[in-house]
Design a protein around this motif. Structure first.
Motif, PDB file in Angstrom:
ATOM      1  N   PRO A  77       0.803  -1.237   0.000  1.00  9.48           N
ATOM      2  CA  PRO A  77       0.000   0.000   0.000  1.00  9.48           C
ATOM      3  C   PRO A  77       0.833   1.284   0.000  1.00  9.48           C
ATOM      4  O   PRO A  77       0.306   2.356  -0.287  1.00  9.48           O
ATOM      5  CB  PRO A  77      -0.849  -0.104   1.275  1.00  9.48           C
ATOM      6  N   ASN A  78       2.115   1.195   0.284  1.00  9.22           N
ATOM      7  CA  ASN A  78       2.978   2.383   0.284  1.00  9.22           C
ATOM      8  C   ASN A  78       3.562   2.688  -1.089  1.00  9.22           C
ATOM      9  O   ASN A  78       4.433   3.543  -1.212  1.00  9.22           O
ATOM     10  CB  ASN A  78       4.111   2.205   1.298  1.00  9.22           C
ATOM     11  N   LEU A  79       3.081   1.996  -2.111  1.00  7.32           N
ATOM     12  CA  LEU A  79       3.569   2.219  -3.468  1.00  7.32           C
ATOM     13  C   LEU A  79       2.512   2.926  -4.300  1.00  7.32           C
ATOM     14  O   LEU A  79       1.329   2.778  -4.068  1.00  7.32           O
ATOM     15  CB  LEU A  79       3.927   0.881  -4.127  1.00  7.32           C
ATOM     16  N   GLU A  80       2.979   3.682  -5.269  1.00  6.77           N
ATOM     17  CA  GLU A  80       2.067   4.354  -6.198  1.00  6.77           C
ATOM     18  C   GLU A  80       2.311   3.835  -7.608  1.00  6.77           C
ATOM     19  O   GLU A  80       3.399   3.357  -7.930  1.00  6.77           O
ATOM     20  CB  GLU A  80       2.241   5.863  -6.148  1.00  6.77           C
ATOM     21  N   VAL A  81       1.283   3.955  -8.439  1.00  2.00           N
ATOM     22  CA  VAL A  81       1.339   3.512  -9.826  1.00  2.00           C
ATOM     23  C   VAL A  81       1.146   4.732 -10.721  1.00  2.00           C
ATOM     24  O   VAL A  81       0.190   5.487 -10.547  1.00  2.00           O
ATOM     25  CB  VAL A  81       0.235   2.476 -10.121  1.00  2.00           C
ATOM     26  N   ILE A  82       2.054   4.899 -11.674  1.00  2.40           N
ATOM     27  CA  ILE A  82       1.967   6.000 -12.632  1.00  2.40           C
ATOM     28  C   ILE A  82       1.877   5.407 -14.032  1.00  2.40           C
ATOM     29  O   ILE A  82       2.710   4.579 -14.414  1.00  2.40           O
ATOM     30  CB  ILE A  82       3.203   6.919 -12.524  1.00  2.40           C
ATOM     31  N   GLU A  83       0.876   5.802 -14.773  1.00  6.18           N
ATOM     32  CA  GLU A  83       0.693   5.317 -16.144  1.00  6.18           C
ATOM     33  C   GLU A  83       1.743   5.983 -17.037  1.00  6.18           C
ATOM     34  O   GLU A  83       1.738   7.196 -17.215  1.00  6.18           O
ATOM     35  CB  GLU A  83      -0.712   5.646 -16.651  1.00  6.18           C
ATOM     36  N   VAL A  84       2.641   5.204 -17.606  1.00  4.08           N
ATOM     37  CA  VAL A  84       3.735   5.738 -18.419  1.00  4.08           C
ATOM     38  C   VAL A  84       3.219   6.489 -19.638  1.00  4.08           C
ATOM     39  O   VAL A  84       3.758   7.536 -20.000  1.00  4.08           O
ATOM     40  CB  VAL A  84       4.711   4.604 -18.821  1.00  4.08           C
ATOM     41  N   SER A  85       2.157   6.004 -20.257  1.00  5.57           N
ATOM     42  CA  SER A  85       1.632   6.653 -21.463  1.00  5.57           C
ATOM     43  C   SER A  85       0.985   8.006 -21.174  1.00  5.57           C
ATOM     44  O   SER A  85       0.779   8.795 -22.092  1.00  5.57           O
ATOM     45  CB  SER A  85       0.618   5.749 -22.162  1.00  5.57           C
ATOM     46  N   ARG A  86       0.694   8.283 -19.912  1.00  2.00           N
ATOM     47  CA  ARG A  86      -0.020   9.524 -19.559  1.00  2.00           C
ATOM     48  C   ARG A  86       0.829  10.500 -18.748  1.00  2.00           C
ATOM     49  O   ARG A  86       0.306  11.496 -18.251  1.00  2.00           O
ATOM     50  CB  ARG A  86      -1.275   9.168 -18.765  1.00  2.00           C
ATOM     51  N   ASN A  87       2.111  10.199 -18.611  1.00  3.28           N
ATOM     52  CA  ASN A  87       2.986  11.040 -17.799  1.00  3.28           C
ATOM     53  C   ASN A  87       4.312  11.216 -18.544  1.00  3.28           C
ATOM     54  O   ASN A  87       5.077  10.254 -18.682  1.00  3.28           O
ATOM     55  CB  ASN A  87       3.199  10.389 -16.428  1.00  3.28           C
TER      56      ASN A  87
END
Length: 141
Positions: A77-87
């Protein structure tokens, strides 16, 4: 691939894998991990299984997520997910990582494939990193 792929990855270390086992990226404190299937197999199996990134306190991982797979159910739960195609920043970091693996034998064709397919009908590439590393850790209640 391996059950404990990338365990305790640290510093400036870089790791490329076609998949990870039940404990991939466990206790990772730094470095960069890239987990992508062979392009011909994209969407045919889950690259991430089990508890990905348990105890991860640093570094980042670029991970392929098959369509329909809920990556968050595998994450600490201490991790975040970032969409590579949108950032744009995440996409730039992903491309830098691919170029570094090109020097180690990743083909031009595969780099071109992944540069154009960070999101498609088969799946997407996400960046996983600790929240606290980026000023997002919630204050204790």
């Amino acid at each position: 691939t391996g059950q404990r792929c990338g365990i305790r990855l640290s510093g400036d270390a870089e790791l490329f894998a076609r998949g990870g086992g039940e404990y991939a990226a466990e206790y990772m404190t730094g470095g960069t991990m890239v987990m992508l299937p062979d392009p011909e197999l994209a969407g045919k199996y889950e690259v991430v299984k089990g508890k990905f990134g348990a105890g991860m306190s640093g570094g980042k991982a670029f991970v392929y997520v098959r369509c329909g797979q809920d990556i968050k159910k595998h994450l600490d739960p201490n991790l975040e997910v970032i969409e590579v195609s949108r950032n744009a920043d995440a996409h730039g970091q992903f491309m830098d990582s691919l170029r570094s693996f090109q020097e180690m034998g990743l083909s031009d064709e595969e780099i071109l494939y992944w540069s154009r397919n960070t999101e498609n009908q088969k799946g997407r590439v996400v960046m996983v990193r600790p929240k606290e590393e980026h000023g997002e850790k919630k204050a204790a209640a």
